[in-house]
Motif scaffolding. Sequence first.
Motif, mmCIF file in Angstrom:
data_model
loop_
_atom_site.group_PDB
_atom_site.id
_atom_site.type_symbol
_atom_site.label_atom_id
_atom_site.label_comp_id
_atom_site.label_asym_id
_atom_site.label_seq_id
_atom_site.Cartn_x
_atom_site.Cartn_y
_atom_site.Cartn_z
ATOM 1 N N SER A 207 -25.374 17.769 92.168
ATOM 2 C CA SER A 207 -26.476 18.269 91.344
ATOM 3 C C SER A 207 -26.192 17.936 89.894
ATOM 4 O O SER A 207 -25.063 17.605 89.522
ATOM 5 C CB SER A 207 -26.670 19.782 91.529
ATOM 6 O OG SER A 207 -25.435 20.465 91.410
ATOM 7 N N MET A 234 -32.363 23.369 92.379
ATOM 8 C CA MET A 234 -30.919 23.291 92.221
ATOM 9 C C MET A 234 -30.420 21.877 91.947
ATOM 10 O O MET A 234 -29.484 21.692 91.178
ATOM 11 C CB MET A 234 -30.227 23.822 93.489
ATOM 12 C CG MET A 234 -30.500 25.290 93.766
ATOM 13 S SD MET A 234 -29.951 26.377 92.426
ATOM 14 C CE MET A 234 -28.197 26.162 92.541
ATOM 15 N N GLU A 260 -24.493 28.676 89.573
ATOM 16 C CA GLU A 260 -25.501 28.768 90.633
ATOM 17 C C GLU A 260 -25.459 27.553 91.551
ATOM 18 O O GLU A 260 -25.753 27.651 92.751
ATOM 19 C CB GLU A 260 -26.888 28.894 90.010
ATOM 20 C CG GLU A 260 -27.141 30.207 89.282
ATOM 21 C CD GLU A 260 -28.484 30.202 88.557
ATOM 22 O OE1 GLU A 260 -29.179 29.158 88.610
ATOM 23 O OE2 GLU A 260 -28.834 31.226 87.934
ATOM 24 N N MET A 261 -25.094 26.403 91.000
ATOM 25 C CA MET A 261 -25.067 25.159 91.766
ATOM 26 C C MET A 261 -23.832 25.025 92.663
ATOM 27 O O MET A 261 -23.861 24.322 93.672
ATOM 28 C CB MET A 261 -25.108 23.959 90.818
ATOM 29 C CG MET A 261 -26.404 23.781 90.055
ATOM 30 S SD MET A 261 -26.247 22.462 88.807
ATOM 31 C CE MET A 261 -27.972 22.130 88.437
#
Length: 519
Positions: A207, A234, A260-261
């Motif tokens: 990502s 994402m 978060e990724m």
Amino acid sequence: MSTSAPTRTSAAHAVIRLHPNDDVVIATRQLVSGTRLDAEDLVVTGLVPPGHKIATRAIAKGEPVKRYNQIIGVAREDIARGQHVHVHNLGMAEFEREHAFGIDTHPTDYVADPATFMGIRRADGRVATRNYIGVLTSVNCSATVARAIADYFRRDVHPEALADFPNVDGVVALTHGLGCGIDMQGEGIAILRRTLAGYAVHANFASVLFVGLGCETNQIGGILESGGLTETDMRLRTFTIQDSGGTRKTIERGIAMVREMLPEANRVKREPVPASHLVVGLQCGGSDGYSGISANPALGAAVDRLVRHGGTAILSETPEVYGAEHLLTRRAVSREVGENLLARIGWWQDYCARNGAAMDNNPSAGNKVGGLTTILEKSLGAVAKGGTTNLVAVYEYAQRIDAKGFVFMDSPGYDPVSATGQVASGANLICFTTGRGSAYGCAPSPSLKLATNTALWERQQDDMDINCGGVIDGTATINELGEAIFRMMLDCASGTRSKSELHGYGQSEFVPWQVGVIT
């Protein structure tokens, strides 16, 4: 007064003859005046450093001089048999080259049972050799913020930040000095956007965060539009310093996004995949007189194997194939492919003329110390990296590569700029030959270093992944090294870290090609 007899040196190891029609041989070690070369039936006149050329016949001023059975320059003065041939008596030659198309093509002998490596298969079918999270910037103004975000996750600084995510290779910030003061419709911004878009979707990034300032010419929206990209929940996130409320808040926001990724990025596993998923960028830097004899043809032998196994290899550095392009057009699968290559050469000739430069401003000072005299000589050795298989396509800088086999991507000869374009085009591995020594690494794609000579290997072994010097001293063959390099490609693609990765190279070596006026 008595005179001493010439020193007798075994010609089998003192010099290398590359072709029966050559006017020079290459010294495998330093040779002093008076050394007799039995195989050539001549005596060396003067000091000849290792990797340098010795005339095997008397050459008159103005005559062409051949190495590889190709013209590498013209004599600037009369050259005696046994004399050192270099910048003091050999100069650049301008001459017409016959650009035949496709006459050396041949069917590819694909292997029935292709090799495999342990790769990471993405949801869209692409295969990664590494698993990074990337922090990219639209403009130099957001570089400091991007680096601060990535530095938070450095294992050597904050080992706890990635402790629960062993399948993530790291968080890297790839910053640059461009993005504003540039024509919004010009070639420069088009190349920059194509490069950044290529990295944004690179298979080796699980990502990506895109960080901008907010008011720059190179808007993030324009980058996404140029690459046909859309922001996802994402996989691709974008934000700016101005919208986030300044530096501190932007860094905090970026760190939170990476956190978060991470869980999703960690949910990968390596699995056996065919070698056809390997896309290898071919580079040479700090070349010497041995490059075209050992490491480059050995890498070419590995490329031939890779192509037979269904993979892709990218030759680039257009100014460093100048003078040897006629050898590549002969291998083009069609006249159109050959003409596309010549068009890129023509663009460079015009580009240099517009900017008061010359295509023969190469080789560099280090190249010359290593024995290379003209760009013709350097180019003839450089194209050996491409092996012997058919040239199937020609691409512009950072253009997405979708062909299988041996291809060409236009780029400058400056290694970081060239490799940056190859990775943007999809290269998930780089192979880099060097004779003088190079300190280079790449992210997110690993880079393997090939030493052209044993002296370099022994001196800079911490940076080199394989020694090709055995070709020079007779202890290894091109074919043997080609097999070893191919196997090393597979191992590195499977996760074995290269020397440059161990040293932490990669983030500072992201250098997009700067073309056009900066105002």
